[in-house]
Design a protein around this motif. Structure first.
Motif, mmCIF file in Angstrom:
data_model
loop_
_atom_site.group_PDB
_atom_site.id
_atom_site.type_symbol
_atom_site.label_atom_id
_atom_site.label_comp_id
_atom_site.label_asym_id
_atom_site.label_seq_id
_atom_site.Cartn_x
_atom_site.Cartn_y
_atom_site.Cartn_z
ATOM 1 N N PRO A 122 0.831 -1.205 0.000
ATOM 2 C CA PRO A 122 0.000 0.000 0.000
ATOM 3 C C PRO A 122 0.868 1.259 0.000
ATOM 4 O O PRO A 122 1.943 1.288 0.616
ATOM 5 C CB PRO A 122 -0.809 -0.120 1.298
ATOM 6 N N ALA A 123 0.410 2.296 -0.692
ATOM 7 C CA ALA A 123 1.201 3.522 -0.819
ATOM 8 C C ALA A 123 1.589 4.087 0.542
ATOM 9 O O ALA A 123 2.694 4.611 0.713
ATOM 10 C CB ALA A 123 0.417 4.569 -1.619
ATOM 11 N N GLY A 124 0.714 3.958 1.518
ATOM 12 C CA GLY A 124 0.990 4.485 2.846
ATOM 13 C C GLY A 124 2.099 3.765 3.575
ATOM 14 O O GLY A 124 2.602 4.268 4.599
ATOM 15 N N GLU A 125 2.505 2.586 3.086
ATOM 16 C CA GLU A 125 3.571 1.825 3.726
ATOM 17 C C GLU A 125 4.935 2.061 3.090
ATOM 18 O O GLU A 125 5.944 1.507 3.555
ATOM 19 C CB GLU A 125 3.233 0.325 3.686
ATOM 20 N N VAL A 126 5.000 2.855 2.029
ATOM 21 C CA VAL A 126 6.280 3.154 1.391
ATOM 22 C C VAL A 126 7.048 4.127 2.289
ATOM 23 O O VAL A 126 6.553 5.207 2.612
ATOM 24 C CB VAL A 126 6.073 3.781 0.003
ATOM 25 N N PRO A 127 8.266 3.774 2.731
ATOM 26 C CA PRO A 127 9.024 4.645 3.643
ATOM 27 C C PRO A 127 9.576 5.872 2.924
ATOM 28 O O PRO A 127 10.291 5.753 1.934
ATOM 29 C CB PRO A 127 10.153 3.734 4.140
ATOM 30 N N LEU A 128 9.232 7.041 3.440
ATOM 31 C CA LEU A 128 9.649 8.307 2.833
ATOM 32 C C LEU A 128 10.884 8.865 3.529
ATOM 33 O O LEU A 128 11.076 8.667 4.727
ATOM 34 C CB LEU A 128 8.506 9.323 2.922
ATOM 35 N N LYS A 129 11.695 9.597 2.794
ATOM 36 C CA LYS A 129 12.878 10.251 3.352
ATOM 37 C C LYS A 129 12.491 11.641 3.860
ATOM 38 O O LYS A 129 12.729 12.653 3.204
ATOM 39 C CB LYS A 129 13.970 10.371 2.288
ATOM 40 N N ARG A 130 11.907 11.690 5.012
ATOM 41 C CA ARG A 130 11.465 12.972 5.562
ATOM 42 C C ARG A 130 12.617 13.735 6.219
ATOM 43 O O ARG A 130 12.522 14.934 6.429
ATOM 44 C CB ARG A 130 10.335 12.753 6.570
ATOM 45 N N ASP A 131 13.690 13.035 6.579
ATOM 46 C CA ASP A 131 14.806 13.675 7.271
ATOM 47 C C ASP A 131 15.958 14.003 6.334
ATOM 48 O O ASP A 131 17.072 14.259 6.765
ATOM 49 C CB ASP A 131 15.312 12.783 8.403
ATOM 50 N N SER A 132 15.681 14.015 5.045
ATOM 51 C CA SER A 132 16.725 14.265 4.055
ATOM 52 C C SER A 132 16.494 15.601 3.372
ATOM 53 O O SER A 132 15.353 16.014 3.160
ATOM 54 C CB SER A 132 16.738 13.144 3.004
ATOM 55 N N ALA A 133 17.580 16.274 3.019
ATOM 56 C CA ALA A 133 17.471 17.515 2.251
ATOM 57 C C ALA A 133 16.884 17.254 0.875
ATOM 58 O O ALA A 133 16.368 18.173 0.230
ATOM 59 C CB ALA A 133 18.837 18.169 2.122
ATOM 60 N N VAL A 134 16.968 16.007 0.425
ATOM 61 C CA VAL A 134 16.388 15.599 -0.852
ATOM 62 C C VAL A 134 15.250 14.633 -0.555
ATOM 63 O O VAL A 134 15.471 13.494 -0.136
ATOM 64 C CB VAL A 134 17.441 14.937 -1.768
ATOM 65 N N PHE A 135 14.021 15.080 -0.771
ATOM 66 C CA PHE A 135 12.846 14.263 -0.489
ATOM 67 C C PHE A 135 12.796 13.076 -1.447
ATOM 68 O O PHE A 135 13.085 13.203 -2.629
ATOM 69 C CB PHE A 135 11.590 15.126 -0.640
ATOM 70 N N GLY A 136 12.441 11.918 -0.921
ATOM 71 C CA GLY A 136 12.361 10.731 -1.761
ATOM 72 C C GLY A 136 11.814 9.559 -0.988
ATOM 73 O O GLY A 136 11.160 9.731 0.047
ATOM 74 N N VAL A 137 12.067 8.373 -1.494
ATOM 75 C CA VAL A 137 11.646 7.143 -0.820
ATOM 76 C C VAL A 137 12.882 6.314 -0.506
ATOM 77 O O VAL A 137 13.829 6.266 -1.289
ATOM 78 C CB VAL A 137 10.654 6.322 -1.677
ATOM 79 N N ALA A 138 12.878 5.678 0.641
ATOM 80 C CA ALA A 138 14.003 4.834 1.033
ATOM 81 C C ALA A 138 14.031 3.555 0.198
ATOM 82 O O ALA A 138 15.098 3.032 -0.148
ATOM 83 C CB ALA A 138 13.931 4.494 2.520
ATOM 84 N N CYS A 139 12.862 3.037 -0.114
ATOM 85 C CA CYS A 139 12.723 1.892 -1.018
ATOM 86 C C CYS A 139 11.345 1.968 -1.642
ATOM 87 O O CYS A 139 10.451 2.641 -1.132
ATOM 88 C CB CYS A 139 12.946 0.561 -0.299
ATOM 89 N N LEU A 140 11.155 1.275 -2.763
ATOM 90 C CA LEU A 140 9.863 1.301 -3.458
ATOM 91 C C LEU A 140 9.571 -0.089 -4.022
ATOM 92 O O LEU A 140 9.942 -0.412 -5.147
ATOM 93 C CB LEU A 140 9.870 2.333 -4.582
ATOM 94 N N PRO A 141 8.886 -0.951 -3.230
ATOM 95 C CA PRO A 141 8.537 -2.292 -3.725
ATOM 96 C C PRO A 141 7.505 -2.208 -4.843
ATOM 97 O O PRO A 141 6.433 -1.626 -4.670
ATOM 98 C CB PRO A 141 7.970 -2.979 -2.476
ATOM 99 N N VAL A 142 7.838 -2.763 -5.995
ATOM 100 C CA VAL A 142 6.915 -2.765 -7.125
ATOM 101 C C VAL A 142 6.783 -4.179 -7.672
ATOM 102 O O VAL A 142 7.648 -5.035 -7.468
ATOM 103 C CB VAL A 142 7.374 -1.813 -8.259
ATOM 104 N N ALA A 143 5.686 -4.389 -8.393
ATOM 105 C CA ALA A 143 5.421 -5.666 -9.060
ATOM 106 C C ALA A 143 4.758 -5.363 -10.396
ATOM 107 O O ALA A 143 4.468 -4.197 -10.718
ATOM 108 C CB ALA A 143 4.537 -6.553 -8.191
ATOM 109 N N TRP A 144 4.563 -6.390 -11.180
ATOM 110 C CA TRP A 144 3.921 -6.211 -12.487
ATOM 111 C C TRP A 144 3.250 -7.519 -12.879
ATOM 112 O O TRP A 144 3.556 -8.595 -12.368
ATOM 113 C CB TRP A 144 4.935 -5.780 -13.544
ATOM 114 N N ASP A 145 2.311 -7.409 -13.773
ATOM 115 C CA ASP A 145 1.562 -8.589 -14.244
ATOM 116 C C ASP A 145 2.117 -9.071 -15.577
ATOM 117 O O ASP A 145 2.650 -8.276 -16.358
ATOM 118 C CB ASP A 145 0.087 -8.228 -14.405
#
Length: 379
Positions: free
Chosen positions: A356-379
């Motif tokens: 779920p999008a709400g479980e993606v860890p965000l880099k809130r403590d970084s000068a560069v906003f981003g995600v720490a990891c982004l688990p993805v899948a595909w069909d």
């Protein structure tokens, strides 16, 4: 007011709620108690960034948040750290580097960037879902490209990526990371001085000292992969979370809408009294910028909180800055993002989040906003 450290809790892509409704120039207390200003509109930001009466020199500025910079706050930038210098020192470095990052040169890199992207997509497909898009794709692409441009061995990517992360993280070991990178790049410069190669570092050997070259390389190495890697992954999250199909024109809109530089960057110090947006900025006062607010300025962008693939005015964003300090590598970043997004969604048209999008860890403590990891899948 103090500068808020997080994005809007209801939507992490949006500016901090505390900044909504502020005037173009608002009084702000900086981390060290300095009483300066926060610019929140595009007009005010452009006025400050284009005016030579405002300085980028680090020893003249105050930091909006507690963030240790290489060499310590209140001190002049070391040789080569041209981003914290004014003309003519800044001009000398900039002139040496500008020719390396022209749009024509970046377009010549497209086949190589396409090959790097394709190789990592092949590896993702072979591994099978789910995968972490950050480590498998978003981080390696700009890291490999900037390494090849500079002449830094990509085999050492874990070393410089870990140190780069410390440099942009609040509370990170900035002094230790800076020393490690300076030592590593200093030795690399000495090797290239003895045996030059076809790369940017070798090309500048006759123009800069070893210390200058190592520090220029550090700036380019860190900025050349941290920002683009975070933009790639965060942009994918935004598109998947909102169910928006990728199209090429979205690059500029994502740059505007995400505004990944946080915590008041960039900053400028007034050399003399200057009037900006109807207020008087006194000599010695620092002006910080809220890029997430500036890039959502309703005076520039219609329905600014919407992520609009067809927005015609998207290129008016200030994500790459403005004035003489405008981002040197912006054309490279645009090429990497266009190829990176395009190749990913062409290869995996049914890409989806694996959590779920709400479980993606965000880099809130970084000068560069981003995600720490982004688990993805595909069909």
């Amino acid at each position: 007011m103090r500068f808020p450290l997080t994005r809007d809790a209801r939507c992490p892509f949006d500016p901090p709620a505390e900044l909504r409704g502020l005037p173009a120039m608002s009084r702000m207390e900086f981390a060290d108690g300095h009483l300066g200003w926060l610019a929140t509109t595009a007009e005010a930001a452009r006025a400050v960034l284009a005016d030579p009466r405002f300085s980028a020199r680090r020893e003249l500025k105050h930091a909006p948040v507690r963030f240790t910079t290489p060499g310590g706050t209140g001190r002049p930038a070391p040789p080569g750290f041209f981003g914290a210098m004014d003309p003519p020192e800044h001009t000398r470095y900039r002139r040496l580097l500008t020719g390396q990052f022209t749009l024509r040169r970046m377009r010549l890199l497209e086949p190589r960037i396409e090959r790097i992207a394709a190789d990592h997509l092949d590896a993702m497909a072979a591994a099978g879902p789910p995968v972490d898009l950050v480590s498998a794709y978003a981080l390696p692409i700009p890291s490999m490209v900037i390494c090849e441009l500079l002449g830094v061995p990509y085999a050492d990517h874990e070393f410089f990526q870990s140190r780069s992360l410390q440099l942009v993280t609040l509370g990170g070991d900035v002094a230790g990371a800076t020393a490690d990178l300076a030592g590593y790049l200093g030795e690399l410069v000495r090797r290239k001085r003895a045996e030059p190669a076809d790369d940017l570092i070798s090309g500048l050997i006759g123009d800069l000292t070893d210390e200058e070259l190592a520090n220029v390389a550090m700036l380019l190495l860190v900025a050349g992969h941290e920002t683009t890697a975070n933009m790639l992954a965060l942009g994918v999250l935004a598109l998947l979370e909102r169910g928006i199909a990728y199209e090429e024109g979205l690059v500029e809109e994502l740059l505007r809408w995400l505004s990944i530089l946080q915590f008041g960057a960039p900053t400028r110090a007034a050399r003399e009294d200057v009037e900006v947006a109807g207020v008087l900025v006194r000599a010695g006062e620092t002006v910080a910028m809220s890029l997430p607010m500036i890039n959502r300025d309703p005076g520039v962008f219609e329905d600014p909180d919407a992520l609009d693939p067809r927005r015609e005015e998207a290129r008016r964003h200030l994500s790459f800055g403005h004035g003489v300090h405008q981002c040197l590598g912006q054309q490279l970043a645009r090429v990497e993002l266009r190829i990176g997004y395009g190749a990913l969604f062409e290869r995996f048209p049914r890409l989806r989040l694996a959590v779920p999008a709400g479980e993606v860890p965000l880099k809130r403590d970084s000068a560069v906003f981003g995600v720490a990891c982004l688990p993805v899948a595909w069909d």
